[in-house]
Design an enzyme around this catalytic site. Structure first.
Site, PDB file in Angstrom:
ATOM      1  N   ASP A  37     -10.861  14.742 -10.488  1.00  0.00           N
ATOM      2  CA  ASP A  37     -11.294  14.681 -11.893  1.00  0.00           C
ATOM      3  C   ASP A  37     -12.288  15.804 -12.210  1.00  0.00           C
ATOM      4  O   ASP A  37     -13.038  16.239 -11.342  1.00  0.00           O
ATOM      5  CB  ASP A  37     -11.915  13.306 -12.170  1.00  0.00           C
ATOM      6  CG  ASP A  37     -11.968  13.004 -13.663  1.00  0.00           C
ATOM      7  OD1 ASP A  37     -11.194  13.621 -14.430  1.00  0.00           O
ATOM      8  OD2 ASP A  37     -12.785  12.149 -14.059  1.00  0.00           O
TER       9      ASP A  37
ATOM     10  N   HIS B 293      -7.135  23.093 -15.404  1.00  0.00           N
ATOM     11  CA  HIS B 293      -6.027  22.574 -14.600  1.00  0.00           C
ATOM     12  C   HIS B 293      -5.480  23.673 -13.678  1.00  0.00           C
ATOM     13  O   HIS B 293      -5.148  23.426 -12.524  1.00  0.00           O
ATOM     14  CB  HIS B 293      -4.920  22.024 -15.496  1.00  0.00           C
ATOM     15  CG  HIS B 293      -5.351  20.852 -16.330  1.00  0.00           C
ATOM     16  ND1 HIS B 293      -6.059  19.801 -15.799  1.00  0.00           N
ATOM     17  CD2 HIS B 293      -5.185  20.562 -17.654  1.00  0.00           C
ATOM     18  CE1 HIS B 293      -6.306  18.908 -16.757  1.00  0.00           C
ATOM     19  NE2 HIS B 293      -5.795  19.355 -17.885  1.00  0.00           N
TER      20      HIS B 293
ATOM     21  N   LEU C  33       1.567  15.407   8.476  1.00  0.00           N
ATOM     22  CA  LEU C  33       0.735  14.863   7.391  1.00  0.00           C
ATOM     23  C   LEU C  33       1.644  14.566   6.208  1.00  0.00           C
ATOM     24  O   LEU C  33       2.528  15.370   5.887  1.00  0.00           O
ATOM     25  CB  LEU C  33      -0.329  15.891   6.999  1.00  0.00           C
ATOM     26  CG  LEU C  33      -1.363  15.511   5.941  1.00  0.00           C
ATOM     27  CD1 LEU C  33      -2.639  16.328   6.144  1.00  0.00           C
ATOM     28  CD2 LEU C  33      -0.882  15.724   4.520  1.00  0.00           C
TER      29      LEU C  33
HETATM   30  C1  IPE Z   1      -8.079   9.930 -13.467  1.00  0.00           C
HETATM   31  O1  IPE Z   1      -8.784  10.785 -14.296  1.00  0.00           O
HETATM   32  C2  IPE Z   1      -6.656  10.417 -13.362  1.00  0.00           C
HETATM   33  C3  IPE Z   1      -6.455  11.668 -12.625  1.00  0.00           C
HETATM   34  C4  IPE Z   1      -7.378  12.343 -11.991  1.00  0.00           C
HETATM   35  C5  IPE Z   1      -5.102  12.141 -12.581  1.00  0.00           C
HETATM   36  P1  IPE Z   1      -8.971  10.470 -15.847  1.00  0.00           P
HETATM   37  O2  IPE Z   1      -9.758  11.592 -16.402  1.00  0.00           O
HETATM   38  O3  IPE Z   1      -7.648  10.199 -16.482  1.00  0.00           O
HETATM   39  O4  IPE Z   1      -9.799   9.108 -15.805  1.00  0.00           O
HETATM   40  P2  IPE Z   1     -10.736   8.446 -16.896  1.00  0.00           P
HETATM   41  O5  IPE Z   1      -9.990   8.463 -18.191  1.00  0.00           O
HETATM   42  O6  IPE Z   1     -11.986   9.263 -16.967  1.00  0.00           O
HETATM   43  O7  IPE Z   1     -11.017   7.056 -16.367  1.00  0.00           O
HETATM   44  C1  IPE Z   2      -8.353  15.633 -14.049  1.00  0.00           C
HETATM   45  O1  IPE Z   2      -9.161  16.360 -14.890  1.00  0.00           O
HETATM   46  C2  IPE Z   2      -6.918  16.044 -14.121  1.00  0.00           C
HETATM   47  C3  IPE Z   2      -6.068  15.088 -14.850  1.00  0.00           C
HETATM   48  C4  IPE Z   2      -6.435  13.932 -15.296  1.00  0.00           C
HETATM   49  C5  IPE Z   2      -4.703  15.493 -15.068  1.00  0.00           C
HETATM   50  P1  IPE Z   2      -9.397  15.939 -16.395  1.00  0.00           P
HETATM   51  O2  IPE Z   2      -8.385  16.641 -17.241  1.00  0.00           O
HETATM   52  O3  IPE Z   2      -9.450  14.478 -16.565  1.00  0.00           O
HETATM   53  O4  IPE Z   2     -10.821  16.593 -16.642  1.00  0.00           O
HETATM   54  P2  IPE Z   2     -12.047  15.950 -17.424  1.00  0.00           P
HETATM   55  O5  IPE Z   2     -12.318  14.607 -16.823  1.00  0.00           O
HETATM   56  O6  IPE Z   2     -11.635  15.858 -18.865  1.00  0.00           O
HETATM   57  O7  IPE Z   2     -13.160  16.907 -17.180  1.00  0.00           O
HETATM   58 MG    MG Z   3     -10.972  13.127 -16.431  1.00  0.00          MG
END
Ligand code: IPE
Ligand code: IPE
Ligand code: MG
Length: 236
Positions: free
Chosen positions: A16, A33, A127
């Site tokens: 995240d 990303h 793995l």
């Molecule tokens: C969790 O992150 C999902 C992934 C890392 C793919 P999110 O950004 O979607 O989670 P929330 O919304 O903060 O809980």
């Molecule tokens: C995690 O990063 C990747 C996915 C959920 C696909 P985020 O896109 O949720 O990044 P933040 O949490 O908004 O910084």
């Molecule tokens: Mg996120």
């Protein structure tokens, strides 16, 4: 006795913070990303070297479908490119790739790239790298309950014989063992519908570091922390 001399066999990561990483630099979320692909390579190598047997990465949740079409399209385009460019390396390094989730919802090009990578690496045993895509634990458990109910109705399953192993085998994550260490980057301390079943006795590790900044030293710090924990599994 305390501590775990062995490395965790199954590490799961909620990757995240990509969006915030980009936004703090005045960049579009897509750049975050894009930058998030490099730590995947680095952590996979580090995990492999340590002897981790299962690495499960949360790449796209069931709930992430609610994001803008642009962001979703961009994420799957990146993922498809990652699969196309990394499969040869995965194959050569003994890594088996698996997609886990509601894969039928994925764009066709991603599904094909994933199926190809899965097929090519199917015999690798060092793995298992599982990519959780269109994954949500509640959807996974609901689907498993549906499958089991249908089997029972058809007379192919006696409900009295249903065990934890039966349920596990009906999950998208089928053959995955319990998680030993869960890492979440990005500063939030929550599970976000990830691997609810497999996390029952996992050690949880949260870090403020945003996923694109997460490097080998951060991963080793998480593993070292894991190795200092005393896992009791309900015993004394
Ligand atoms: C969790 O992150 C999902 C992934 C890392 C793919 P999110 O950004 O979607 O989670 P929330 O919304 O903060 O809980
Ligand atoms: C995690 O990063 C990747 C996915 C959920 C696909 P985020 O896109 O949720 O990044 P933040 O949490 O908004 O910084
Ligand atoms: Mg996120």
């Amino acid at each position: 006795m305390s501590g775990n001399p062995l490395p965790p066999a199954h590490v799961a990561i909620i990757m995240d913070g990509n969006g915030r990483w980009a936004q703090s630099r005045g960049l579009p979320r897509s750049e975050g990303h894009l930058a998030g692909a490099e730590p995947v390579r680095v952590i996979l190598k580090a995990a492999h070297r340590l002897g981790v047997k299962f690495l499960t990465l949360y790449a796209f949740s069931t709930e992430n479908w609610a994001r803008s079409i642009d962001e979703v399209d961009n994420l799957f385009a990146l993922l498809t490119r990652y699969l196309d460019s990394e499969t040869a390396e995965l194959l050569a390094s003994g890594v088996r790739l698996k997609g886990v989730g509601d894969l039928e919802r994925l764009p066709k090009t991603t599904r094909l790239a994933l199926a190809k990578a899965e097929e090519l690496t199917a015999a690798n045993q060092e793995l298992t790298l599982s990519l959780a895509l269109s994954y949500g634990s509640r959807a996974e458990l609901t689907r498993a309950a549906q499958d089991l109910a249908l089997k029972a109705k058809a007379g192919d399953l006696d409900p009295a014989n249903l065990t934890e192993a039966t349920l596990t085998s009906h999950l998208w994550t089928g053959g995955l063992p319990d998680v030993d260490l869960l890492i979440r980057t990005g500063g939030d301390q929550r599970i976000s519908n990830f691997l609810l079943w497999h996390l029952a006795y996992a050690e949880l590790y949260f870090t403020e570091t945003l996923w694109p900044d997460f490097g080998e030293a951060d991963f080793l710090a998480a593993v070292t922390d894991f190795q200092s924990r005393h896992r009791r599994f309900g015993r004394v």
